[in-house]
Design a protein around this motif. Structure first.
Motif, PDB file in Angstrom:
ATOM      1  N   TYR A 537       5.766   0.324   9.962  1.00 50.65           N
ATOM      2  CA  TYR A 537       4.568   0.009   9.197  1.00 50.65           C
ATOM      3  C   TYR A 537       3.331  -0.093  10.084  1.00 50.65           C
ATOM      4  CZ  TYR A 537       7.775  -0.583   5.363  1.00 50.65           C
ATOM      5  OH  TYR A 537       8.722  -0.360   4.397  1.00 50.65           O
ATOM      6  N   VAL A 564      -0.213  -1.861   8.648  1.00 50.00           N
ATOM      7  CA  VAL A 564      -0.795  -1.818   7.299  1.00 50.00           C
ATOM      8  C   VAL A 564      -0.757  -3.174   6.611  1.00 50.00           C
ATOM      9  CG1 VAL A 564      -0.206   0.602   7.038  1.00 50.00           C
ATOM     10  CG2 VAL A 564       1.420  -1.151   6.259  1.00 50.00           C
ATOM     11  N   ILE A 566       1.004  -6.462   4.382  1.00 48.70           N
ATOM     12  CA  ILE A 566       1.685  -6.556   3.086  1.00 48.70           C
ATOM     13  C   ILE A 566       0.686  -7.030   2.047  1.00 48.70           C
ATOM     14  CG2 ILE A 566       3.592  -7.631   1.821  1.00 48.70           C
ATOM     15  CD1 ILE A 566       4.886  -8.164   4.582  1.00 48.70           C
ATOM     16  N   ARG A 570       2.365  -9.102  -3.350  1.00 53.14           N
ATOM     17  CA  ARG A 570       3.773  -8.742  -3.198  1.00 53.14           C
ATOM     18  C   ARG A 570       4.488  -9.599  -2.155  1.00 53.14           C
ATOM     19  NH1 ARG A 570       4.218  -2.154  -3.920  1.00 53.14           N
ATOM     20  NH2 ARG A 570       2.740  -1.980  -5.659  1.00 53.14           N
ATOM     21  N   ARG A 580      11.150  -3.757  -2.238  1.00 58.11           N
ATOM     22  CA  ARG A 580      10.391  -3.037  -1.223  1.00 58.11           C
ATOM     23  C   ARG A 580       8.909  -3.209  -1.525  1.00 58.11           C
ATOM     24  NH1 ARG A 580      11.778   2.307  -2.445  1.00 58.11           N
ATOM     25  NH2 ARG A 580      10.766   3.029  -0.538  1.00 58.11           N
ATOM     26  N   HIS A 582       6.272  -1.959  -0.276  1.00 53.68           N
ATOM     27  CA  HIS A 582       5.356  -0.813  -0.233  1.00 53.68           C
ATOM     28  C   HIS A 582       5.767   0.316  -1.164  1.00 53.68           C
ATOM     29  CE1 HIS A 582       2.977  -2.425   3.027  1.00 53.68           C
ATOM     30  NE2 HIS A 582       4.092  -2.794   3.639  1.00 53.68           N
ATOM     31  N   THR A 585       3.317   3.149  -2.807  1.00 52.43           N
ATOM     32  CA  THR A 585       2.085   3.114  -2.030  1.00 52.43           C
ATOM     33  C   THR A 585       2.163   4.196  -0.957  1.00 52.43           C
ATOM     34  OG1 THR A 585       2.804   1.636  -0.257  1.00 52.43           O
ATOM     35  CG2 THR A 585       2.103   0.594  -2.329  1.00 52.43           C
ATOM     36  N   HIS A 587       2.191   3.880   2.016  1.00 55.30           N
ATOM     37  CA  HIS A 587       2.889   3.374   3.193  1.00 55.30           C
ATOM     38  C   HIS A 587       4.379   3.194   2.964  1.00 55.30           C
ATOM     39  CE1 HIS A 587      -1.154   2.752   4.585  1.00 55.30           C
ATOM     40  NE2 HIS A 587      -1.393   1.853   3.640  1.00 55.30           N
ATOM     41  N   ASP A 588       4.934   3.779   1.887  1.00 55.46           N
ATOM     42  CA  ASP A 588       6.363   3.649   1.608  1.00 55.46           C
ATOM     43  C   ASP A 588       7.162   4.345   2.695  1.00 55.46           C
ATOM     44  OD1 ASP A 588       8.868   3.460   0.600  1.00 55.46           O
ATOM     45  OD2 ASP A 588       8.367   4.133  -1.432  1.00 55.46           O
ATOM     46  N   GLU A 616      -3.269  -7.686   4.506  1.00 56.57           N
ATOM     47  CA  GLU A 616      -3.260  -6.257   4.219  1.00 56.57           C
ATOM     48  C   GLU A 616      -4.346  -5.545   5.031  1.00 56.57           C
ATOM     49  OE1 GLU A 616      -3.019  -3.242   0.342  1.00 56.57           O
ATOM     50  OE2 GLU A 616      -3.682  -5.325   0.104  1.00 56.57           O
TER      51      GLU A 616
END
Length: 637
Positions: A537, A564, A566, A570, A580, A582, A585, A587-588, A616
């Motif tokens: 990430y 990135v 969180i 979330r 999960r 991300h 998004t 960034h998955d 974030e």
């Protein structure tokens, strides 16, 4: 509240009648800052305008410096715990003078119990204080004059009357001219040296001050005795002051008898009963005090009837008091804790001593009101509601059964799927690795394909292992070894495997040694997962900071990235299984969303914990804490 309060009046107007004839001010203040928001009454007595009262620093200017801190602390306590406070203190006037004030402060609550504002009643008692000081400074001769028209007399040390004064001497059957030279025994017509009156006078000669009632010529007298002293302070006789209180005692007895009759009748009632005048409670029975959450009837005496009235019903109560209506009516009644209930009031006008009062009976009709409100609906919908409840019960039972079966099948599927995947994947990976080792001169495309198979196999193997771990954690069968582990060395070993990534620089700082007791394999999984997440990430690269700290009997490992982050909405579910953060998004980074849940459970089994902070777009810090080996009693099974 006064009977003269008017529906629709402002706060200041509503309380103004309470203050008629009193040198008093009522003010309301914000409970946190104590800043005055409303003020009414004899505001100008201190020389301040209403605007000055509402000023930000009013209390700092108006309260006497010697008492300011104590008074403000007391009021803040009232605003915090809701308990009424009362006390005497000094206030400075606008022109620099000084007044004595008695202030009573009470917290006003919202319907939900929160304290909405602080209301204070400040009464000027300067004249009263001055009077008390004057009486304190009076010498005996001045006190004699101050007691007139009572009968006043003095004796010498032999209890021979030396002087007398006062119009009330006639009620004793004597005069100022007849008293001097007469012994007390002669005046009382007794030869008994232990006569109670003579004994009391001897006690006064010994330095004691006494007050008592006695009978004389068919009348009731109140007598005050005190030592009579000369300029050097030596006792030279007795000073006596007597007053005819026959009529007063008769009135007091009648009043007490009336109060007792009222009390006996009121206490025999299950309804709350109060006697009140001008909106102030004079007497209350225990049922009323209990109904409103006070317990002791004496606590409610002196309070306004509006203290027990919900704001929605205050105009109705005021109207009935003003017109002295005896018709029953219903209100919302307010308990001490801020809750309310439906009540029915019935009042009667009566004479109490020399004034008119109202006797009000109050009954809790909440149950009846609720029954009335529900009766028609229940009669109309009874059959439908019964059928709906039966259907809901059946559906709930079926859903509960379905959910239990679903959980069982889900865990069974995870175990079976993991087992079925693990064997063929292991075989496939083994063949690919053997081909890579056996043929060193494989064409580049073919070598790349075999290496891709190995990487995919590793990923599938990792997923299946995580599924197995999740299942074992759910069943409580995950094995945890208990052995000495140098967590600092373990962290550096894991970090050594990821330093080859050119986009990220992993930096390890902190203590060089952190001895814990646990399962090295499982702890490597935790550290590796946190590092893997930090790299995955942080797609643009950057530093990954790993800190090792030993403090307070525990080792703390923190992994910080500048990736990135969180999303805030979330973060609450980050440790849930199969979640999960991300998903959907840009960034998955894939995965099945169980790794952090596994980490949390592994650490819990080590007596530790995990937490995180994330913003974030700025990055995240994940930290876990495990007791040092000396602090470990044993691992959780």
């Amino acid at each position: 509240m006064s009977e003269a309060a008017r529906p629709g009046a402002s706060w200041a107007e509503e309380v103004s009648d309470l203050l008629a004839g009193l040198d008093a001010v009522v003010w309301a203040a914000e409970p946190r800052t104590l800043r005055v928001s409303s003020v009414a009454g004899h505001v100008a007595e201190l020389g301040y305008t209403p605007e000055a009262w509402r000023g930000e620093n009013f209390w700092n200017d108006a309260l006497h410096p010697d008492e300011r801190a104590h008074v403000l602390s007391s009021w803040r306590n009232a605003a915090r715990d809701g308990v009424e406070r009362s006390g005497v203190h000094r206030m400075r006037t606008a022109d620099g003078g000084e007044r004595w004030v008695r202030t009573r402060v009470r917290a006003i609550r919202e319907d939900d119990g929160r304290i909405r504002r602080l209301v204070g009643l400040s009464v000027d008692i300067t004249q009263q204080r001055r009077g008390e000081d004057t009486l304190h400074d009076l010498d005996p001769s001045e006190l004699v004059l101050a007691q007139l028209p009572a009968a006043v007399y003095t004796t010498d040390r032999q209890l021979r009357l030396t002087a007398g004064a006062g119009a009330a001497l006639a009620s004793l059957g004597t005069s100022a001219q007849q008293l001097p030279g007469v012994t007390l025994a002669e005046f009382l017509h007794t030869d008994d040296p232990e006569n109670p009156e003579i004994v009391r006078h001897r006690r006064a000669l010994a330095g004691e001050s006494l007050s008592f009632d006695t009978a004389w010529l068919g009348r009731r007298l109140q007598v005050h005795l005190q030592p009579l002293r000369d300029a050097t302070g030596e006792i030279i006789g007795v000073l006596g002051v007597t007053q005819d209180v026959t009529d007063l005692r008769r009135v007091e007895a009648a009043h007490a008898e009336s109060n007792e009759r009222f009390r006996q009748l009121a206490e025999a009632s299950f309804e709350g009963i109060v006697l009140h005048a001008q909106g102030r409670i004079l007497l209350s029975n225990r049922a009323f005090a209990t109904m409103f959450g006070y317990g002791d009837p004496s606590i409610v005496v002196g309070k306004s009837i509006l203290d027990f009235t919900h704001r929605d019903s205050r105009e109705e109560v005021v109207r009935h008091v003003q017109v002295r209506s005896e018709e029953p009516y219903e209100i919302k009644a307010l308990r001490q804790d801020g809750s309310w209930f439906h009540a029915e009031l019935r009042s009667k006008n009566a004479r109490y001593g020399d004034r008119m009062v109202r006797v009000t009976a109050i009954r809790d009709i909440t149950a009846r009101k609720l029954a009335d409100q529900e009766r028609e609906r229940l009669l109309k919908e009874a059959n439908e509601a019964r059928a709906r409840i039966e259907q809901l019960a059946e559906d709930a039972t079926r859903r509960a059964s379905d959910l239990a079966e679903f959980d069982r099948l889900k865990d069974q599927f995870i175990r079976v799927a993991a087992h079925e995947l693990k064997t063929p994947v292991t075989v496939m990976k083994g063949h690919a690795q053997r081909l890579l080792r056996a043929r060193a001169e494989l064409p580049s495309p073919r070598r790349g394909a075999l290496e891709a198979i190995v990487r995919g196999s590793d990923r599938i193997d990792r997923v299946t292992q995580e599924l197995v771990d999740v299942s074992q954690l759910s069943l409580g069968t995950l094995a945890i070894a208990a052995e000495p582990v140098d967590l600092a060395a373990l962290v550096r070993t894991v970090v050594g495997h990821v330093r080859s990534d050119p986009r990220h620089r992993v930096r390890v700082t902190g203590d060089r040694q952190a001895k814990v007791r646990g399962d090295a394999y499982r702890l490597q999984y935790v550290v590796g997962n946190l590092l893997d997440n930090a790299i995955r990430y942080s797609p643009d690269g950057g530093d990954i900071d790993v800190k090792i700290a030993v403090h307070g009997g525990a080792a703390t490992i923190s992994v910080t990235d500048h990736g990135v982050g969180i999303p805030k909405d979330r973060q609450a579910r980050i440790f849930e299984r199969f979640y999960r953060a991300h998903t959907d998004t840009p960034h998955d980074a894939g995965g099945i969303g169980v790794a952090l849940a596994i980490c949390r459970d592994i650490l819990a089994r080590h007596g530790g914990s995990i937490d995180f902070e994330s913003t974030e777009g700025e990055g995240s810090t994940f930290s876990f804490r495990i007791p040092l080996e000396a602090a470990h009693a044993d691992l959780h099974p």
